[in-house]
Structures are given as C-alpha cells and as structure tokens.
Enzyme design. Structure first.
Site, PDB file in Angstrom:
ATOM      1  N   SER A  43       9.637   2.394   2.701  1.00  0.00           N
ATOM      2  CA  SER A  43       8.207   2.087   2.721  1.00  0.00           C
ATOM      3  C   SER A  43       8.004   0.927   3.690  1.00  0.00           C
ATOM      4  CB  SER A  43       7.722   1.764   1.294  1.00  0.00           C
ATOM      5  OG  SER A  43       6.330   1.545   1.271  1.00  0.00           O
ATOM      6  N   HIS A  59       6.404   6.196   2.904  1.00  0.00           N
ATOM      7  CA  HIS A  59       5.026   6.050   2.434  1.00  0.00           C
ATOM      8  C   HIS A  59       4.130   5.918   3.659  1.00  0.00           C
ATOM      9  CE1 HIS A  59       6.376   4.266  -1.720  1.00  0.00           C
ATOM     10  NE2 HIS A  59       6.747   5.529  -1.538  1.00  0.00           N
ATOM     11  N   ASP A 108       9.526   3.381  -6.040  1.00  0.00           N
ATOM     12  CA  ASP A 108       9.685   4.789  -5.709  1.00  0.00           C
ATOM     13  C   ASP A 108      11.111   5.048  -5.222  1.00  0.00           C
ATOM     14  OD1 ASP A 108       9.094   7.439  -5.284  1.00  0.00           O
ATOM     15  OD2 ASP A 108       7.967   7.110  -3.427  1.00  0.00           O
TER      16      ASP A 108
END
Length: 215
Positions: free
Chosen positions: A42, A69, A161
C-alpha cells in the site's frame, strides 16, 4: 470363430502402469507450472517494488502478481513504473489471463483479483472501501489454488490487509515473507500486522527477498 480382443487390451509392447506411477506427460505438465508469488503493498509500495525487482537477478520459473491499494477514481501508472525496474514482462491483470513464468501482473484500480486453475479472475467494481481487502482476497484464492506452490510477500503499507490471506498461504504449506519493520523503506503497518500472526517464515529487508525466493 475368432474371439475378438477385449476392449481394454493394451497395445502390444505397452508397459504396465504401476499404482502411483507418474507419467512423463504429468511431469512435463508440472514443470510448466510457475511458482506464483503474490505481493501486497500500500503506502510506500512503489519504493518497495523498486527495491525488490532491482535485486531480482532472474525469475526462472516464477511469476509475480502485485496487489496494491489503488484509488478507484484514477487510471494507474503502476505497470509503467514497475517496468522501469525489471526486464520481466509487466502488464495490468485482466480477466482470464493465464499466469506465466517471467511475467508480472498488476491489479487494476477498482477491481477484485483472484486466481483459479492458474488463471486470473477479475471483477469490477471493487466492494465499498470498508469491505475492500484486495490483498487478503487474492492471497486466500492463491492459497486455495496453488497450495504449497504459493508464495506471499507483505511489503510497505498502513493497516492490516494481507495478514489473514498470509495465514491461508501458511496453512497450505506455502512460503510467507514480510518486509522488516526496521527497513528504511517500510511503512510498518501491514508488515507488522503480518508479523503479529506469527505465521511469517522470514521477516527481512526487501533487498534480501529475491535471494530468499531463489533459495
């Protein structure tokens, strides 16, 4: 009257196949299956990708799927940027793509990416933000599809995540790596969440990960 041969009779000279015997064709098919490496990142991910691929001397027998992301509202430049750091074939993932060795596949914006039978499955739009965990989703499908032929890597990023999906990979005998929190590149949220599961095989700086894969 001549008795016709039994329909299950083997051709003359055919060898008996023993139980558990692996046919040459099966071995060849297995040899063509790449080691599929799922990489989640991310915030700070681009620098981590750069460090990873610049230290990857060769990718014989390996394919990489990058799950980041991304803003759902803008086209992604990530495939073009990653291609600057590697000689591998880099492309945006599309529904129905076969995963091939020597390739890097990158999730597009506003999409959910999974894998089944070595083929990428892509659906749009992605779930609402509060239900969107693209790294967990891909890792879980990779574990189900590839078993101990799966690898997952958690790189820089905020949040958690990837931690649950990493657990699925580990449960099926795959290799799990996470970026070291002391690494100057890392934003520690995602790697730290992965490490907290106690299911990470190696927590190392990004630069050391390609050598770990080769080993």
């Amino acid at each position: 009257m001549t008795k016709p041969p039994h329909r299950d009779a083997k051709p003359k000279g055919a060898a008996d196949e023993q139980p558990g015997q692996v046919r040459a064709s099966d071995t060849a098919a297995s040899a063509n299956v790449p080691l599929i490496v799922g990489i989640g990142a991310s915030a700070g991910g681009l620098e981590a990708y750069k460090a990873f691929f610049e230290n990857l001397e060769s990718a014989d027998g390996m394919a990489f799927v990058l799950v980041s992301h991304l803003s759902p509202d803008h086209a992604s430049m990530l495939p073009e940027l990653v291609a600057r750091y590697t000689s591998l074939v880099v492309m945006e993932a599309a529904d129905g793509m076969d995963v091939e060795a020597g390739h890097v596949y990158i999730i597009p914006p506003d999409a959910t990416l999974t894998i089944s039978g070595g083929v990428l499955q892509l659906s749009k739009p992605a779930p609402p933000r509060q239900y969107r965990f693209p790294i967990d989703t891909f890792f879980a499908s990779l574990a189900e599809d590839q078993g101990d032929n799966a690898v997952c890597i958690i790189l820089s990023g905020a949040g958690s995540d990837g931690a649950r999906g990493l657990g699925a990979i580990k449960e099926r005998g795959g290799l799990t790596l996470a970026q070291a929190a002391i690494d100057h590149i890392a934003i520690a949220g995602m790697p730290a969440s992965a490490a907290a599961t106690s299911l990470v095989d190696n927590i190392v700086p990004v630069e050391q990960m390609p050598a770990r894969l080769k080993a």
